[in-house]
Design an enzyme around this catalytic site. Structure first.
Site, PDB file in Angstrom:
ATOM      1  N   ASP A  27     -14.000   0.061  -0.026  1.00  8.24           N
ATOM      2  CA  ASP A  27     -13.945  -1.291  -0.599  1.00  8.24           C
ATOM      3  C   ASP A  27     -14.911  -2.237   0.094  1.00  8.24           C
ATOM      4  O   ASP A  27     -14.900  -3.441  -0.165  1.00  8.24           O
ATOM      5  CB  ASP A  27     -12.516  -1.849  -0.582  1.00  8.24           C
ATOM      6  CG  ASP A  27     -11.992  -2.121   0.817  1.00  8.24           C
ATOM      7  OD1 ASP A  27     -12.402  -1.411   1.754  1.00  8.24           O
ATOM      8  OD2 ASP A  27     -11.159  -3.034   0.986  1.00  8.24           O
ATOM      9  N   SER A  76      -8.406   0.595   0.200  1.00  9.13           N
ATOM     10  CA  SER A  76      -9.427   0.605   1.244  1.00  9.13           C
ATOM     11  C   SER A  76      -9.870   2.032   1.552  1.00  9.13           C
ATOM     12  O   SER A  76     -10.359   2.727   0.684  1.00  9.13           O
ATOM     13  CB  SER A  76      -8.900  -0.109   2.488  1.00  9.13           C
ATOM     14  OG  SER A  76      -9.914  -0.281   3.433  1.00  9.13           O
ATOM     15  N   ARG A  80       0.857  -1.176   0.000  1.00  9.12           N
ATOM     16  CA  ARG A  80       0.000   0.000   0.000  1.00  9.12           C
ATOM     17  C   ARG A  80       0.894   1.227   0.000  1.00  9.12           C
ATOM     18  O   ARG A  80       1.856   1.306   0.754  1.00  9.12           O
ATOM     19  CB  ARG A  80      -0.934   0.039   1.205  1.00  9.12           C
ATOM     20  CG  ARG A  80      -1.982   1.148   1.111  1.00  9.12           C
ATOM     21  CD  ARG A  80      -3.055   0.985   2.175  1.00  9.12           C
ATOM     22  NE  ARG A  80      -3.853  -0.205   1.965  1.00  9.12           N
ATOM     23  CZ  ARG A  80      -4.814  -0.626   2.780  1.00  9.12           C
ATOM     24  NH1 ARG A  80      -5.080   0.056   3.877  1.00  9.12           N
ATOM     25  NH2 ARG A  80      -5.503  -1.712   2.514  1.00  9.12           N
TER      26      ARG A  80
END
Length: 574
Positions: A303, A145, A49
């Site tokens: 998400d 996310s 990420r």
């Protein structure tokens, strides 16, 4: 570094990031170049990420292609039938997510690995579901996310449908490092389809998840859903269509979606930070709830693996429930839907202890893990038996899983379960607040809080300093037990020592004489110390909940202030 940059420009398939990098070179921006090329985005149990941009320390097409190459090679080394079992790939609504997902598919099919690729955006829990439903070797979700718009990510599931845990993270990371110095092979997706290496997951797949929810024994409660009104937001994410469908399937007819946040938009134009926990993030859905006088104001994160809810109070206001409150309410409710004595529930070391009390009262098995859903689900699989079936797990950061259909947090099934619980309570003339008070009166009012301390990057490990001088009291309360997860050792006040059955982690947990608890945990991703606090307040029969809250909050304020003061001098704060 010049050689690294030159080689990167030669390998980068994306003209946009090549131009971005060339502009930095032309501008002589040495600081930015050094930051981007001083290291590589670390692959861990949460995958990758980071901020989207050029260079190995950013998320971009080349990083994705190298990561997918390493993952594919590792799968072939460790899973005998990896090629035929295949990999499920889905993605969220961020600007680069579809391209990154297609790049990963091109890399894996070039290795002869079958790929199941969603035809459009997909909620993260659907991909986790797909791994086990399709008996795949692994799964990938391209998502950041609830992170800000500048970010994207690459999340990996193992063949059991859960997030990866050691040693797979290190094995994949090593394979990625090797892939970064070798030529990359990609297959055109049309060709992959012609060769039978690419299967598109279309409406049938999405409906399979929907039907599995409909058939779940835990989600069959149709106790007068029609009167329950629900405001909902997908927070510019991918959850709206499935969330609305599941609620409609269960008979909820009064569902009002926030139109401005319903469609996927990775720029998140109406929220500063698309995380339901952040101040202001729930403003629009609460406004929608006020407009319709809805009982619940619900949200999924972008998400759709997290779930948040504000509930209308008797005064007509809307108040957010904490992740712990939702977790305890759902755990308590689900334990009434099954035989609790053959059920297994769990949570993490930093979540409320109340679920353990609820489970113990009805004879259910309870387990506790390190922070993170990867531990909650992988450990659940190890612990469940025929006479102890996994039922529910949660973590305080708005993550919940209902049953074993999805071995990761699932904000969609959590939304449905909470709505059904609310409907059942309403059919009995009761509210969510009534139920929460009843649980508190039976077990005690558990109040939890978290404080994060930003540290200087060169701060010495605070855990080592605390271990050298273990406190005998905190905020005037005697320490009766210390759990040191780094050494997997439990120290009791009577001098006895026990071994803790948890993976080693730099965490200290202090249990105090009045049932309060302090957890000290350095962040694994940034220079930050996280402190988690819990206080417990007994409620007498003649006591009001408001007075008990006031006492608990006063106790919490004192505990936090005095403990934070005790850390002064041990922390080199930024």
């Amino acid at each position: 570094m010049k050689e690294l940059i030159t080689r990167w420009l030669e390998r980068d398939p994306d003209p946009a990031t090549r131009d971005e990098l060339q502009n930095l070179i032309d501008a002589g921006n040495e600081q930015e170049l050094t930051e981007r090329f001083s290291g590589r985005l670390a692959f861990g149990t949460a995958g990758l990420r980071g901020i989207v941009g050029a260079g190995p320390n950013r998320m971009n097409r080349l990083v994705i292609q190298e990561t997918a190459t390493g993952l594919g090679q590792y799968l072939q080394q460790t899973v005998p039938q990896a090629k035929s079992q295949g990999v499920v790939i889905g993605y969220d609504g961020r600007p680069d997510s579809k391209t990154f997902a297609h790049d990963a598919a091109s890399v894996l099919t070039a290795q002869g690995i079958k790929v199941y690729l969603t035809v459009t955006v997909a909620p993260t829990p659907l991909v986790a579901y797909g791994v086990t439903a399709l008996k795949a070797a692994a799964g990938i979700v391209v998502t950041a996310s609830h992170n800000p718009p500048a970010y994207n990510g690459f999340k990996v599931y193992w063949g059991n449908g859960a997030q990866i845990i050691p040693p797979h993270d290190k094995g994949i990371a090593a394979a990625i490092d090797q892939a970064a110095i070798e030529p990359l092979e990609l297959m055109d997706l049309n060709e992959a389809g012609n060769q039978g290496l690419l299967v598109w997951l279309d409406d049938e797949f999405y409906n399979d998840y929907r039907e599995s929810i409909r058939q779940s024994a835990l989600l069959q409660n149709y106790a007068k859903p029609d009167p329950i009104s629900i405001a909902y937001t997908a927070m510019h994410g991918v959850g709206a269509q499935m969330a609305e469908t599941l609620l409609a399937d269960a008979g909820f007819t009064k569902v009002y979606s926030v139109a401005a946040q319903r469609e996927p938009d990775g720029t998140f134009p109406t929220v500063n930070f698309p995380n339901p926990e952040e101040p202001g993030a729930m403003d629009l859905v609460i406004a929608e709830a006020e407009k319709h006088q809805a009982i619940l104001a619900c949200a999924n994160d972008p998400d759709a693996d997290r779930f948040a809810v504000a509930v209308r109070t008797p005064e007509g206001q809307y108040k957010m429930l904490t992740g712990d409150q939702v977790g305890v309410l759902l755990g308590h409710y689900l334990l009434t839907r099954v035989n609790p004595e053959t059920s297994l529930v769990g949570t993490t070391i930093v979540s409320s202890s109340l679920l353990q009390k609820v489970a113990s009262r009805v004879g259910a098995d309870y387990y506790q893990t390190l922070t993170g859903f990867k531990w909650l689900t992988n450990i659940a699989m190890e612990k469940q038996r025929e006479d102890s079936c996994f039922l529910f797990a949660y973590e305080e950061a708005l993550g919940y899983t209902v049953g074993n259909m999805v071995w990761d947090k699932d904000g969609l099934s959590a939304l449905l379960a909470f709505a059904q619980m609310t409907a059942e309570l309403a059919s009995q003339g009761r509210t969510v607040w009534d139920q929460l008070e009843a649980i508190y009166r039976e077990h005690g009012l558990y109040l939890n809080s978290q404080v994060s301390i930003a540290l200087s990057p060169n701060s010495p490990p605070i855990g080592d300093a605390l271990r050298q001088q273990p406190p005998e009291e905190i905020a005037g309360r005697n320490v009766v037990r210390i759990d040191d997860l780094k050494s997997s050792t439990r120290y009791k006040a009577d001098g006895s020592v026990e071994t803790i059955d948890l993976p080693a982690s730099d965490v200290l947990i202090y249990f105090l004489e009045d049932d309060s608890r302090v957890v000290v945990r350095p962040s694994g991703t940034e220079p930050k110390l996280k402190c988690y606090y819990e206080v417990v307040e007994v409620i007498d029969q003649v006591d009001t909940l408001e007075h008990a809250y006031q006492r608990a909050q006063s106790s919490m304020d004192e505990l936090v202030q005095r403990h934070q003061n005790s850390l002064t001098g041990l922390t080199d704060r930024s």
